[in-house]
Design a protein around this motif. Sequence first.
Motif, PDB file in Angstrom:
ATOM      1  N   UNK A   1      57.391  81.844  16.760  1.00 23.64           N
ATOM      2  CA  UNK A   1      56.561  83.084  16.985  1.00 23.64           C
ATOM      3  C   UNK A   1      57.041  84.268  16.259  1.00 23.64           C
ATOM      4  N   UNK A   2      56.046  84.838  15.529  1.00 19.33           N
ATOM      5  CA  UNK A   2      56.229  85.742  14.434  1.00 19.33           C
ATOM      6  C   UNK A   2      55.309  87.066  14.726  1.00 19.33           C
ATOM      7  N   UNK A   3      55.932  88.209  14.651  1.00 21.38           N
ATOM      8  CA  UNK A   3      54.761  89.082  14.755  1.00 21.38           C
ATOM      9  C   UNK A   3      55.127  90.321  13.386  1.00 21.38           C
ATOM     10  N   UNK A   4      54.177  90.427  12.636  1.00 22.91           N
ATOM     11  CA  UNK A   4      54.196  91.454  11.583  1.00 22.91           C
ATOM     12  C   UNK A   4      53.129  92.566  11.865  1.00 22.91           C
ATOM     13  N   UNK A   5      53.892  93.763  11.635  1.00 18.41           N
ATOM     14  CA  UNK A   5      53.362  94.970  11.875  1.00 18.41           C
ATOM     15  C   UNK A   5      53.070  95.904  10.669  1.00 18.41           C
ATOM     16  N   UNK A   6      51.744  95.794  10.046  1.00 18.83           N
ATOM     17  CA  UNK A   6      51.470  96.665   8.908  1.00 18.83           C
ATOM     18  C   UNK A   6      50.322  97.397   9.112  1.00 18.83           C
ATOM     19  N   UNK A   7      50.293  98.752   8.605  1.00 17.21           N
ATOM     20  CA  UNK A   7      49.333  99.593   8.680  1.00 17.21           C
ATOM     21  C   UNK A   7      48.178  99.227   7.949  1.00 17.21           C
ATOM     22  N   UNK A   8      46.924  99.776   8.594  1.00 19.92           N
ATOM     23  CA  UNK A   8      45.753  99.511   8.197  1.00 19.92           C
ATOM     24  C   UNK A   8      45.701  99.870   6.588  1.00 19.92           C
ATOM     25  N   UNK A   9      45.232  98.867   5.859  1.00 16.58           N
ATOM     26  CA  UNK A   9      44.924  99.322   4.372  1.00 16.58           C
ATOM     27  C   UNK A   9      46.247  98.977   3.416  1.00 16.58           C
ATOM     28  N   UNK A  10      47.100  98.066   4.231  1.00  8.51           N
ATOM     29  CA  UNK A  10      48.226  97.936   3.546  1.00  8.51           C
ATOM     30  C   UNK A  10      48.320  96.436   2.876  1.00  8.51           C
ATOM     31  N   UNK A  11      47.161  95.549   3.142  1.00  6.86           N
ATOM     32  CA  UNK A  11      47.118  94.063   2.891  1.00  6.86           C
ATOM     33  C   UNK A  11      47.615  93.112   3.718  1.00  6.86           C
ATOM     34  N   UNK A  12      47.191  93.085   5.097  1.00  5.70           N
ATOM     35  CA  UNK A  12      47.442  92.177   5.874  1.00  5.70           C
ATOM     36  C   UNK A  12      47.334  90.750   5.538  1.00  5.70           C
ATOM     37  N   UNK A  13      45.897  90.769   5.137  1.00  2.00           N
ATOM     38  CA  UNK A  13      45.264  89.432   4.701  1.00  2.00           C
ATOM     39  C   UNK A  13      45.908  88.762   3.720  1.00  2.00           C
ATOM     40  N   UNK A  14      46.116  89.446   2.636  1.00  3.27           N
ATOM     41  CA  UNK A  14      46.774  89.030   1.360  1.00  3.27           C
ATOM     42  C   UNK A  14      48.384  88.694   1.879  1.00  3.27           C
ATOM     43  N   UNK A  15      48.847  89.183   2.563  1.00  2.72           N
ATOM     44  CA  UNK A  15      50.308  88.910   3.005  1.00  2.72           C
ATOM     45  C   UNK A  15      50.284  87.613   3.891  1.00  2.72           C
ATOM     46  N   UNK A  16      49.306  87.641   4.539  1.00  4.09           N
ATOM     47  CA  UNK A  16      49.139  85.975   5.421  1.00  4.09           C
ATOM     48  C   UNK A  16      48.471  84.989   4.369  1.00  4.09           C
ATOM     49  N   UNK A  17      47.830  85.412   3.470  1.00  2.00           N
ATOM     50  CA  UNK A  17      47.547  84.321   2.624  1.00  2.00           C
ATOM     51  C   UNK A  17      48.999  83.720   1.837  1.00  2.00           C
ATOM     52  N   UNK A  18      49.592  84.783   1.441  1.00  2.77           N
ATOM     53  CA  UNK A  18      50.939  84.392   0.523  1.00  2.77           C
ATOM     54  C   UNK A  18      51.795  83.551   1.303  1.00  2.77           C
ATOM     55  N   UNK A  19      51.935  83.927   2.789  1.00  2.00           N
ATOM     56  CA  UNK A  19      52.724  83.294   3.975  1.00  2.00           C
ATOM     57  C   UNK A  19      52.366  81.680   4.005  1.00  2.00           C
ATOM     58  N   UNK A  20      51.078  81.801   4.140  1.00  2.00           N
ATOM     59  CA  UNK A  20      50.475  80.396   4.434  1.00  2.00           C
ATOM     60  C   UNK A  20      50.369  79.423   3.252  1.00  2.00           C
ATOM     61  N   UNK A  21      50.249  80.136   1.978  1.00  2.00           N
ATOM     62  CA  UNK A  21      50.184  79.325   0.836  1.00  2.00           C
ATOM     63  C   UNK A  21      51.714  78.564   0.455  1.00  2.00           C
ATOM     64  N   UNK A  22      52.558  79.497   0.740  1.00  2.00           N
ATOM     65  CA  UNK A  22      54.119  78.994   0.366  1.00  2.00           C
ATOM     66  C   UNK A  22      54.357  77.942   1.463  1.00  2.00           C
ATOM     67  N   UNK A  23      53.939  78.135   2.595  1.00  2.00           N
ATOM     68  CA  UNK A  23      54.183  76.942   3.758  1.00  2.00           C
ATOM     69  C   UNK A  23      53.569  75.815   3.406  1.00  2.00           C
ATOM     70  N   UNK A  24      52.215  75.800   3.117  1.00  2.00           N
ATOM     71  CA  UNK A  24      51.508  74.674   2.613  1.00  2.00           C
ATOM     72  C   UNK A  24      51.813  74.055   1.482  1.00  2.00           C
ATOM     73  N   UNK A  25      52.343  74.758   0.354  1.00  2.00           N
ATOM     74  CA  UNK A  25      52.593  73.931  -0.720  1.00  2.00           C
ATOM     75  C   UNK A  25      53.926  73.571  -0.576  1.00  2.00           C
ATOM     76  N   UNK A  26      54.645  74.066   0.282  1.00  2.00           N
ATOM     77  CA  UNK A  26      56.258  73.447   0.332  1.00  2.00           C
ATOM     78  C   UNK A  26      55.945  72.214   1.356  1.00  2.00           C
ATOM     79  N   UNK A  27      55.008  71.973   1.980  1.00  2.00           N
ATOM     80  CA  UNK A  27      54.731  70.679   2.785  1.00  2.00           C
ATOM     81  C   UNK A  27      55.226  71.052   4.220  1.00  2.00           C
ATOM     82  N   UNK A  28      55.904  72.356   4.619  1.00  2.00           N
ATOM     83  CA  UNK A  28      56.199  72.654   5.961  1.00  2.00           C
ATOM     84  C   UNK A  28      55.052  72.893   6.986  1.00  2.00           C
ATOM     85  N   UNK A  29      54.002  73.280   6.510  1.00  2.00           N
ATOM     86  CA  UNK A  29      52.847  73.400   7.539  1.00  2.00           C
ATOM     87  C   UNK A  29      51.558  72.815   6.702  1.00  2.00           C
ATOM     88  N   UNK A  30      50.924  71.896   7.384  1.00  2.00           N
ATOM     89  CA  UNK A  30      50.035  71.053   6.731  1.00  2.00           C
ATOM     90  C   UNK A  30      48.439  71.375   7.278  1.00  2.00           C
TER      91      UNK A  30
END
Length: 799
Positions: A189-218
Amino acid sequence: MIDKKKLSERDICTKFITPAIEKAGWNKLTQLMEEVTFTDGRIYVRGKLTARGARKRADYILYYKPNIPIAIVEAKDNNHTVSAGIQQALEYARILDIPCVFSSNGDGFLFHDRTATDGGIETEVDLDSFPSPQVLWEKYKKYKGITTPEVEKIASQDYFFDGSGRRPRYYQQIAVNRAVEAIAKGQNRILLVMATGTGKTYTAFQIIHRLWKSGAKKRILFLADRNALIDQTRRGDFKNFKDKMTVVKHRMIDKSYEVYLALYQGLSGSDEEANAYKQFSREFFDLIVVDECHRGSAKEDSAWREILTYFGKATQIGLTATPKETEEVSNSEYFGDPIYTYSLKQGIADGFLAPYRVVRVNLNIDAEGYRPEFGKKDKNGVEIEDRIYNRKDFDRTLVIDERTETVARKLTEFLGGYDRFAKTIVFCTDIDHADRMRRTISNLNADLVAKNSKYVMQITGDNDEGKRELDNFINPEEVYPVIATTSELMTTGVDAQTCKVIVLDAEIKSMTKFKQIVGRGTRINEEFGKLYFTILDFRNVTDLFADKEFDGDPIRVKPVSPDIDLGDIIEEEELDDSPIIDEESGEEIVVEKPSAPYPLPPVSVENTSEPRRKIYINGVDVSVLISRELYFDNSGKPITTSLKDHSKEIIRGQYASLNDFLGRWKSTAKKEAIIKEMEEQGVLVDALLDAVNREVDLFDLICHVAFDQPPLTRKERANNVKKRSYFAKYGEQSRRVLEALLDKYADEGITNIESMEVLKVKPLTSYGSPIEIIKGFGSKAKYLEAVKELESELYSTGA
């Protein structure tokens, strides 16, 4: 033999520090980055003008892999000690979440090891013994608690780069790295608090992509509760998942994809058959990312929470700018405390978010209340109840035409003096209020509406035409609509990059909703001139800026107890003012809520869906009592003392006495540097000049405000110089140039005559080109010396 003492800091870097680092095995192209700027510099607003403050820049940042920074090096010239830069380096390391910190003057390095626990926290290292990448990577792993090869493999997975040169900002790096590392170590369970306009969706994409490419999350599910959020995500960074991604639109689900984007409403329903999420097995998803997690899924008894509970074995990440923490609703109880928080205040300080001006407008009936005269009737001829109506009643239970017109007129006047085509959002009490506001603004801007009827539009959940124009409103390339009137629909999920004005004409008590609304203006778009925004506040909503909760870290206040009796919790609509979303359309349903101060007559169960009857009247005297700008200190809190007292405190903190200040003034080559220093300390120079006297310059302003000296105007100082025989030693041409500069000072201030650009404007151009003017003095150095002497004469009378 090179004399190091005569070398500049840059020369020390080139000749000594860089070679020493490279010799230790650091790749100059991929691991060793010099002069790394990691903030954009705070934006300062000076009237209608803006200026950028200093950017934070590290001399060196060392990366083990791209965007995994593990060391920082601060350089000084050789006239400093080897440890002279260590405190600055440590401050940068704290901001950037870096464990290994170095300072150097070219003789060697001082190494501050933030992972040390045995007392050897600082050691000196000679030029031939700088640590290798592997050595510092081991320290990074210790710092981050990376203890197994499996965790290391995931934590060191590369970021996604699309070739555009875009890289995560420093705070996005930290958020991504912390999330990936925490998940690799088993945190679910992870909580990230980032102000509006600071790129939460881009941050989420990079998290997902790294976990996906590493095979940790499919298999990954990205959940949101608004169509706009899903559409922006699909069209944005997530498009790089290509044919591996799908958007869930129908109840029949294709399970052959790896990344799913879905609305809560598309997965759940009011009956068991509509719960499409149950077509997946409980173990289908490895990772779920919940966008805007402060909304529907924050409640323990929410139907949407059932989806997260169903997929409870999956790792779940909550993203929000405004976590909810009350005694009844808690994000942190479910997701845990935030692993990283990047606040609005920090975003503004770093220059990644737009600062705000606040103009408070107080109306007479808002301040004094309105009591109808005896026998006053509404527009339907019904007599109005005799009581005092206040701001909470206006536009919710009592509609006064003149109040609506006064607000619309004040907005129109503001835009007329600012920019009539500045993108503006007017937040109203409800849909009816938004409709009336649209009509009133249209009538007051008939010339522009005649040219294009979409100059002002109502964009609310019930208005299809307005909703179709939402994309045009947020598109910087589109001129129309210019003004949007709304109630709830535009509080979240609207990426309005060029919104320059936010109007508050609704009672807003929820800190969560207030933060979301302010977030509509915080994005920067320099290409279209959006560097700050203005809040026009008609309801004293901006009192919430003074609340300690406004920009602090979220504090868990809900008691964590298995014995909570849900029957003791007040009704859901009183707990959560987030918009209610229609399950099929994904759009907002607006529900009238009772006005708190006055009790309502009992309503039978059968009639609970009927909207409250509003009273509509006119013929009321409504006027603006006061309109004033609020000022904020460097921490974003409103200044409650007088502007002069606030400024005096800051200046006296920097200069202990008048003599200290006079010494600094005389020794500073360009006085603009002092202005910049003052602004960075929090002195609102332009506002203070307005409050004191626009005809004085910074020198007299500081002497008067901080040291109680009688000020002279610029014209008085210029005339004092003219009375003396100061110009006699110059030839006629040079004398005229200096007299013209003196007049420029009297009109515009000291910073203008310090710039060489002044020679390119009238009346200086009548004395020749800049080169010709300078030749008249003999050389550029002699011209600058003459200007310096002129400044000395201006201030020779002192304070």
